[in-house]
Scaffold this motif. Structure first.
Motif, PDB file in Angstrom:
ATOM      1  N   TRP A  50       1.135   5.682   0.839  1.00  0.00           N
ATOM      2  CA  TRP A  50       0.959   6.279   1.980  1.00  0.00           C
ATOM      3  C   TRP A  50      -0.090   7.442   2.270  1.00  0.00           C
ATOM      4  O   TRP A  50      -0.420   8.012   3.137  1.00  0.00           O
ATOM      5  CB  TRP A  50       2.402   7.006   2.313  1.00  0.00           C
ATOM      6  N   LYS A  80       2.290  -5.141   3.686  1.00  0.00           N
ATOM      7  CA  LYS A  80       3.644  -4.262   3.389  1.00  0.00           C
ATOM      8  C   LYS A  80       3.286  -2.784   3.311  1.00  0.00           C
ATOM      9  O   LYS A  80       3.109  -2.337   2.070  1.00  0.00           O
ATOM     10  CB  LYS A  80       4.611  -4.790   2.313  1.00  0.00           C
ATOM     11  N   PHE A 104     -14.146   0.689  -6.862  1.00  0.00           N
ATOM     12  CA  PHE A 104     -13.472   1.772  -6.973  1.00  0.00           C
ATOM     13  C   PHE A 104     -12.132   1.441  -7.787  1.00  0.00           C
ATOM     14  O   PHE A 104     -11.454   0.344  -7.536  1.00  0.00           O
ATOM     15  CB  PHE A 104     -12.919   2.255  -5.680  1.00  0.00           C
ATOM     16  N   MET A 143      -3.406   2.444  -9.535  1.00  0.00           N
ATOM     17  CA  MET A 143      -2.168   3.271  -9.936  1.00  0.00           C
ATOM     18  C   MET A 143      -2.405   4.599  -9.944  1.00  0.00           C
ATOM     19  O   MET A 143      -3.568   4.957  -9.496  1.00  0.00           O
ATOM     20  CB  MET A 143      -1.524   2.454 -10.985  1.00  0.00           C
ATOM     21  N   GLU A 155       1.710  12.298 -14.336  1.00  0.00           N
ATOM     22  CA  GLU A 155       0.894  12.531 -12.717  1.00  0.00           C
ATOM     23  C   GLU A 155       2.248  13.397 -11.850  1.00  0.00           C
ATOM     24  O   GLU A 155       3.319  12.883 -11.663  1.00  0.00           O
ATOM     25  CB  GLU A 155       0.839  11.334 -12.032  1.00  0.00           C
ATOM     26  N   GLY A 160      -0.337   2.078  -5.716  1.00  0.00           N
ATOM     27  CA  GLY A 160       0.848   2.925  -5.873  1.00  0.00           C
ATOM     28  C   GLY A 160       1.009   3.369  -7.041  1.00  0.00           C
ATOM     29  O   GLY A 160       0.094   3.454  -7.842  1.00  0.00           O
ATOM     30  N   SER A 161       2.397   3.618  -7.382  1.00  0.00           N
ATOM     31  CA  SER A 161       2.572   4.181  -8.636  1.00  0.00           C
ATOM     32  C   SER A 161       2.506   3.444  -9.870  1.00  0.00           C
ATOM     33  O   SER A 161       2.573   1.792  -9.593  1.00  0.00           O
ATOM     34  CB  SER A 161       4.026   4.818  -8.776  1.00  0.00           C
ATOM     35  N   THR A 219       0.665  -1.416   0.075  1.00  0.00           N
ATOM     36  CA  THR A 219       0.095   0.078   0.008  1.00  0.00           C
ATOM     37  C   THR A 219       0.980   1.374   0.019  1.00  0.00           C
ATOM     38  O   THR A 219       2.072   1.381   0.526  1.00  0.00           O
ATOM     39  CB  THR A 219      -0.910  -0.019   1.253  1.00  0.00           C
ATOM     40  N   GLY A 244       9.275  -5.357  -0.358  1.00  0.00           N
ATOM     41  CA  GLY A 244       7.727  -5.434  -1.147  1.00  0.00           C
ATOM     42  C   GLY A 244       8.162  -6.294  -2.198  1.00  0.00           C
ATOM     43  O   GLY A 244       7.297  -7.293  -2.667  1.00  0.00           O
ATOM     44  N   CYS A 269      -4.667   9.665  -5.752  1.00  0.00           N
ATOM     45  CA  CYS A 269      -5.033   9.388  -6.975  1.00  0.00           C
ATOM     46  C   CYS A 269      -5.917   9.912  -7.908  1.00  0.00           C
ATOM     47  O   CYS A 269      -5.868   9.924  -9.181  1.00  0.00           O
ATOM     48  CB  CYS A 269      -4.994   7.597  -6.761  1.00  0.00           C
TER      49      CYS A 269
HETATM   50  P1  NAD Z   1       5.069   3.642  -4.772  1.00  0.00           P
HETATM   51  O1  NAD Z   1       4.625   2.831  -5.962  1.00  0.00           O
HETATM   52  O2  NAD Z   1       6.287   4.279  -4.788  1.00  0.00           O
HETATM   53  O3  NAD Z   1       4.843   2.836  -3.431  1.00  0.00           O
HETATM   54  C1  NAD Z   1       3.518   1.909  -3.242  1.00  0.00           C
HETATM   55  C2  NAD Z   1       4.040   0.815  -2.535  1.00  0.00           C
HETATM   56  O4  NAD Z   1       4.592  -0.068  -3.026  1.00  0.00           O
HETATM   57  C3  NAD Z   1       4.731   1.153  -1.142  1.00  0.00           C
HETATM   58  O5  NAD Z   1       4.322   0.366  -0.045  1.00  0.00           O
HETATM   59  C4  NAD Z   1       6.066   0.844  -1.523  1.00  0.00           C
HETATM   60  O6  NAD Z   1       7.266   0.683  -0.320  1.00  0.00           O
HETATM   61  C5  NAD Z   1       6.027  -0.444  -2.364  1.00  0.00           C
HETATM   62  N1  NAD Z   1       7.135  -0.720  -3.394  1.00  0.00           N
HETATM   63  C6  NAD Z   1       7.835   0.277  -4.014  1.00  0.00           C
HETATM   64  N2  NAD Z   1       8.836  -0.213  -4.671  1.00  0.00           N
HETATM   65  C7  NAD Z   1       8.427  -1.775  -4.834  1.00  0.00           C
HETATM   66  C8  NAD Z   1       8.720  -3.002  -5.633  1.00  0.00           C
HETATM   67  N3  NAD Z   1       9.662  -2.882  -6.294  1.00  0.00           N
HETATM   68  N4  NAD Z   1       8.078  -4.132  -5.384  1.00  0.00           N
HETATM   69  C9  NAD Z   1       7.048  -4.272  -4.198  1.00  0.00           C
HETATM   70  N5  NAD Z   1       6.588  -3.284  -3.589  1.00  0.00           N
HETATM   71  C10 NAD Z   1       7.463  -1.899  -4.069  1.00  0.00           C
HETATM   72  O7  NAD Z   1       3.612   4.553  -4.686  1.00  0.00           O
HETATM   73  P2  NAD Z   1       3.565   5.849  -3.316  1.00  0.00           P
HETATM   74  O8  NAD Z   1       4.555   7.033  -3.675  1.00  0.00           O
HETATM   75  O9  NAD Z   1       3.666   5.013  -1.898  1.00  0.00           O
HETATM   76  O10 NAD Z   1       1.968   6.298  -3.732  1.00  0.00           O
HETATM   77  C11 NAD Z   1       1.739   7.449  -4.630  1.00  0.00           C
HETATM   78  C12 NAD Z   1       1.260   6.864  -5.893  1.00  0.00           C
HETATM   79  O11 NAD Z   1       0.062   5.713  -5.612  1.00  0.00           O
HETATM   80  C13 NAD Z   1       0.545   7.562  -6.867  1.00  0.00           C
HETATM   81  O12 NAD Z   1       1.077   7.232  -8.319  1.00  0.00           O
HETATM   82  C14 NAD Z   1      -0.868   7.549  -6.631  1.00  0.00           C
HETATM   83  O13 NAD Z   1      -1.593   7.972  -7.764  1.00  0.00           O
HETATM   84  C15 NAD Z   1      -0.968   6.143  -6.336  1.00  0.00           C
HETATM   85  N6  NAD Z   1      -2.199   5.785  -5.707  1.00  0.00           N
HETATM   86  C16 NAD Z   1      -3.288   5.030  -6.379  1.00  0.00           C
HETATM   87  C17 NAD Z   1      -4.466   4.828  -5.895  1.00  0.00           C
HETATM   88  C18 NAD Z   1      -5.593   4.175  -6.526  1.00  0.00           C
HETATM   89  O14 NAD Z   1      -6.449   3.597  -5.894  1.00  0.00           O
HETATM   90  N7  NAD Z   1      -5.713   4.252  -7.882  1.00  0.00           N
HETATM   91  C19 NAD Z   1      -4.492   5.309  -4.388  1.00  0.00           C
HETATM   92  C20 NAD Z   1      -3.717   5.909  -3.751  1.00  0.00           C
HETATM   93  C21 NAD Z   1      -2.673   6.067  -4.400  1.00  0.00           C
END
Ligand code: NAD
Length: 498
Positions: A150, A174, A451, A250, A384, A227-228, A148, A211, A283
């Protein structure tokens, strides 16, 4: 300041590395919220083993009994809401009222998914042969890796945790390294609610190490990631090679289209809330504003004035409208996009600087920025930013506006402001995104509906929303045929020949 540990097999345990790092308050970086474990592969191994061991017993506990634990978690979350919300604000910066919203969503989700414990329906259908019946059942997959971000440090984890657990899965959670304290508080609540040991395990640490190792671990049966795009799409490739289900939510580049007949006061509130709420770090944040030419100047002037009057500060202060960005990288990225936009030829009408007055230099604050005369292909209109930056574009009419809304690799959330019922109805059909809002901002999803994003915003397995959403992903269908004729009956074979 506290120190938190991993939670494995029902115990709060030190990481095998013995290493801890600081989680800091982005509004005041000298404020260390907690020290959290920098876990290693051995910790992931232990957590996955604990989840595997707990799985058969949890799976066999009737779903309504599993639900009782979620009901208790809902009550505990409700009771702890103010304290939890303060921790959300302190650890990731959103204003306190939004922190309360984060926890309320967790309460709602706990009740909702607990209700699903009595609704995990399959189907029974007539069979073509006599003395035979058939049914489909929802069964769990096994152990889930739940990864997830933050920005909703409690709400997003519970979307995954409650849905996976009610279906009978066990999990290893995680959380982001920017919100480990909130994750630990959430797991404490579930522990207090009576979750049996090993059903949910918490392992903290760097995404690229912990992760990555968790998502590809041989003891894991499925992955749910938010996440991203960069991380999600790389994980999806690995999951495909492992033949492992993965749900990904994402990024977004969400647009608000405002037609000339719209209620402009309403639209202005929607734009301010969508673009600058959570400091643009949702997001679903609105980062493209598309204005019908006839109202372009009028709306833009009002937007610039309103954006310039938003008050920045610590989210725990009642007067604060906009909190800090999450960390130095987040701030630097948003500031870089200000330069990029200017180099591309867009016109910066306000904001875009790091805010330093009145103690703000102690945190990662940035003045809300509005770019005008943005061309749809500019990077600030396509990528983004995840900060308080909006790109404003003109459009000729409804058709041109919809074309611009859809001109994005992302497709998470979109909105249209109009008082023309025909345009509102057409937009429901024409907008190519997973969420469409009519006369409301791009944010504000409710948990009882699915969602999820289209295109590069999601994998097509939506979160939340009961059976049409998360339950469908966290369970799989098993089909049972029962023949009580006492003789060999062959389906699809001509009855005459039997
Ligand atoms: P991120 O992708 O950097 O990290 C997300 C999670 O993935 C964290 O727990 C991180 O530690 C983990 N992670 C990072 N690298 C990894 C890897 N190689 N393998 C496995 N896990 C790994 O994203 P962020 O900065 O925490 O969050 C922001 C992003 O999340 C933005 O792009 C946002 O749009 C997106 N987001 C999407 C939604 C949705 O529902 N669509 C909701 C909230 C945030």
């Amino acid at each position: 300041m506290t120190r938190i540990n991993n939670f494995i097999a029902g115990e709060w345990v030190l990481p095998s590395s013995g290493e801890f790092v600081n989680s800091i308050n982005p509004a005041r970086i000298s404020d260390i919220v907690t020290r959290y474990p920098l876990s290693a592969k051995a910790d992931v191994d232990r957590a996955v083993a604990a989840a595997r061991e707990a799985f058969p017993v949890w799976r066999d506990l009737p779903a309504p009994r599993r639900a009782e634990i979620l009901y208790r978690a809902a009550e505990l979350l409700q009771r702890a809401k103010p304290e939890l919300a303060k921790s959300v604000t302190r650890e990731m910066g959103k204003v306190y009222s939004e922190g309360l919203g984060d926890i309320q969503e967790a309460v709602d989700m706990a009740y909702y998914m607990a209700g699903e414990g009595r609704r995990l329906v399959g189907e029974t259908v007539p069979c073509e042969l006599p003395h035979k019946d058939g049914k489909s059942l929802r069964v769990p997959h096994g152990v889930f890796a739940l990864i997830t971000p933050w920005n909703f440090p409690v709400a997003i984890p519970v979307w995954k945790i409650f849905a996976s657990l009610i279906c009978g899965n066990t999990a290893v959670f995680k959380p982001s390294s920017d919100s480990p304290y909130c994750a630990a508080l959430l797991v404490e609540i579930l522990e207090e609610a009576g979750l049996p040991a090993g059903v949910l395990n918490l392992v903290m640490g760097r995404g690229q190490h912990v992760g990555q190792y968790l998502a590809t671990h041989p003891g894991v049966d499925g992955i749910s990631f938010t996440g991203s795009c960069a991380v999600g799409e790389a994980l999806a490739q690995q999951a495909a090679a492992l033949h492992r289900p993965i749900a990904m939510e994402m990024g977004g580049k969400n647009a608000i289209l405002i037609l000339k007949d719209a209620d402009l006061d309403l639209a202005l509130h929607g734009v301010l809330w969508g673009a600058f709420g959570t400091t643009g770090q949702r997001c679903t944040a609105a980062s493209r504003i598309i204005l019908e030419q006839a109202v372009y100047d009028r709306f833009l002037n009002r937007l610039v004035e309103a954006a310039g009057s938003l008050r920045l500060g610590d989210g725990l202060l009642p007067e604060t409208d906009v909190g800090p960005l999450i960390n130095k990288q987040g701030l630097d990225k948003a500031l870089d996009y200000i330069k990029i936009g200017q180099e591309e030829g867009a016109e910066l009408l306000c904001g875009g600087l790091r805010a330093a007055e009145g103690g703000l230099a102690e945190g990662y604050f940035m003045q809300p920025a509005v770019f005008a005369n943005v061309q749809p292909n500019m990077r600030i209109a396509q990528e983004e930013i995840f900060g308080p930056v909006v790109a404003v574009m003109p459009c000729a009419d409804y058709e041109d506006g919809i074309r611009l809304v859809n001109q994005s690799r992302y497709g998470l959330s979109s909105s249209i402001y109009t008082n023309n019922v025909n345009y509102a109805a057409r937009a429901e059909r024409d907008i190519d995104s997973g969420l469409v809002y009519i006369n409301a901002s791009t944010i504000g999803a409710e948990i009882q509906l699915p969602f999820g994003g289209f295109k590069h915003s999601g994998s097509g397995h939506p979160e939340a929303g009961g059976r049409m959403g998360a339950i469908d992903f966290f369970s799989r269908i098993k089909v049972i045929y029962r023949d009580f004729s006492g003789r060999l009956q062959k389906a699809q074979i001509d009855q005459e020949s039997q």
